[in-house]
Enzyme design. Structure first.
Site, PDB file in Angstrom:
ATOM      1  N   ASP A   9      85.525  34.262  69.905  1.00  0.00           N
ATOM      2  CA  ASP A   9      84.881  33.854  71.155  1.00  0.00           C
ATOM      3  C   ASP A   9      85.911  33.956  72.268  1.00  0.00           C
ATOM      4  OD1 ASP A   9      82.943  32.913  72.951  1.00  0.00           O
ATOM      5  OD2 ASP A   9      82.173  31.456  71.509  1.00  0.00           O
ATOM      6  N   HIS A  68      69.962  34.179  71.403  1.00  0.00           N
ATOM      7  CA  HIS A  68      68.913  33.689  72.305  1.00  0.00           C
ATOM      8  C   HIS A  68      69.388  33.644  73.757  1.00  0.00           C
ATOM      9  CE1 HIS A  68      69.895  29.093  72.624  1.00  0.00           C
ATOM     10  NE2 HIS A  68      70.984  29.804  72.518  1.00  0.00           N
ATOM     11  N   GLY A  70      88.210  37.038  72.032  1.00  0.00           N
ATOM     12  CA  GLY A  70      87.697  38.338  72.422  1.00  0.00           C
ATOM     13  C   GLY A  70      86.244  38.290  72.826  1.00  0.00           C
ATOM     14  N   ASP A  71      85.738  39.442  73.256  1.00  0.00           N
ATOM     15  CA  ASP A  71      84.364  39.586  73.729  1.00  0.00           C
ATOM     16  C   ASP A  71      83.551  40.310  72.671  1.00  0.00           C
ATOM     17  OD1 ASP A  71      81.995  40.060  75.026  1.00  0.00           O
ATOM     18  OD2 ASP A  71      82.874  41.039  76.779  1.00  0.00           O
TER      19      ASP A  71
END
Length: 348
Positions: free
Chosen positions: A212, A258, A238-239
């Site tokens: 994350d 979601h 990280g992404d």
């Protein structure tokens, strides 16, 4: 029976008629605000040691005794609190959940959702229905997360109310799926780390990988350390929209999808598919909306997200479609009766 009509209003109001049912639903918003008020006052905490007269409760909470009595009397009629003797109240199983120290406490959630900036947004759901745009942004001029970020006095309450509720829902879901034998679990969008900590505690031989952003990673590190499992975790800042680490037996995506539209959802799932071995699995913890008129808490939660932001939940068929586009196939869904389920997928 009124003159000129065959309808008996007395009978209608003393039966399970459409009229009495709709009147009951109409009272729901008022009950919500009553619960918000008693949650903010900490009434359930005051009653934790046993029943108290309303005058004493009012003194302890700096409130008006007559007004407090009338609200508690109304809630007691719904099974929330009980009037054990005249003007003396005690907790019930329902009001226990309003205690701050209850393991499934909803005190902060009621307090948060009763705030003016929240209920003003809910009141404007008509704007969302007409335009498809979040009522929260229409009313407050910015997104929910930006609104809270600009107000330090709200951040603790928001974090506690949203974090605890989400954590309880996620942990209930993961209990429905057996991870025995999994060696490495990659938590994609690990947030505060509570779900990963719970799984590593439950499965001592498992190793975890946390993925994350750096801000969340700092919080998660504290949570994982407090749970005594930090040594079993590789922390990766990280992404996940760009890439995810390879080598996982299971990729856990808990309450992430979601928040994303279909394009970004497919992107995350594609990143996972490219990183995972052929024998790997994806474990999506998310609300799964049942088709048709089946009553389910996810239908209300999805409508709530419609008002508050640009998130959405999906049906099982909709999950199957985004998984297919990412080169995965849905193989199992567990915990269907829960607010969140576990959708399991494998390479197609």
């Amino acid at each position: 029976m009124s003159q000129g009509t065959s309808v008996s209003y007395m009978k209608e109001l003393h039966s399970d008629s459409a009229l009495s049912t709709m009147i009951e639903l109409h009272s729901g918003v008022r009950i919500t605000y009553m619960l918000q008020a008693v949650a903010e006052l900490g009434i359930a905490d005051q009653l934790a040691a046993g029943p108290l007269p309303v005058d004493e409760l009012a003194q302890k909470t700096d409130s008006d005794a007559d007004a407090l009595y009338r609200v508690l009397r109304a809630l007691a009629g719904k099974g929330i609190f009980t009037e054990v003797s005249r003007r003396v109240f005690a907790l019930t199983a329902l009001s226990e959940v309003l205690r701050s120290d209850h393991p499934n406490s909803l005190r902060d959630a009621f307090h948060m959702h009763g705030q003016k900036f929240m209920h003003d947004a809910y009141a404007q759901i008509g704007h969302t229905v007409r335009t498809g745009q979040p009522a929260f942004e229409h009313v407050n001029g910015t997104s929910l997360f930006e609104y809270v970020a600009q107000r330090p006095e709200l951040q603790e309450l928001f974090g506690k109310s949203m974090g605890k509720a989400n954590r309880q829902i996620q942990l209930a879901a993961v209990e429905s799926y057996d991870l025995t034998g999994v060696r490495t679990l990659v938590a994609v969008g690990g947030a505060q780390g509570h779900v990963l900590a719970d799984l590593l505690t439950r499965y001592p031989g498992m190793r975890g990988v946390y993925v994350d952003g750096p801000r969340m990673a700092l919080v998660a590190e504290q949570v994982l350390r407090a749970a005594g499992v930090l040594d079993s975790v590789d922390m990766v800042s990280g992404d996940y929209l760009e890439s995810v680490p390879p080598g996982g037996d299971v990729y856990l995506v808990s309450h992430v999808l979601h928040q994303l539209g279909d394009d970004d959802t497919v992107k995350v799932l594609t990143n996972i598919r490219e990183a995972m071995a052929d024998g790997g699995r994806v474990m999506i913890v998310n609300a799964v909306i049942p088709e048709g008129d089946v009553p389910h808490p996810t239908k209300i939660l999805d409508s709530t997200m419609l008002v508050l932001g640009r998130s959405r939940d999906r049906t099982e068929a909709e999950f199957a479609e985004v998984l297919r586009k990412a080169g995965l196939r849905l193989v199992e869904t567990t915990g269907r009766a829960l607010p969140s389920s576990v959708v399991v997928a494998e390479p197609s």
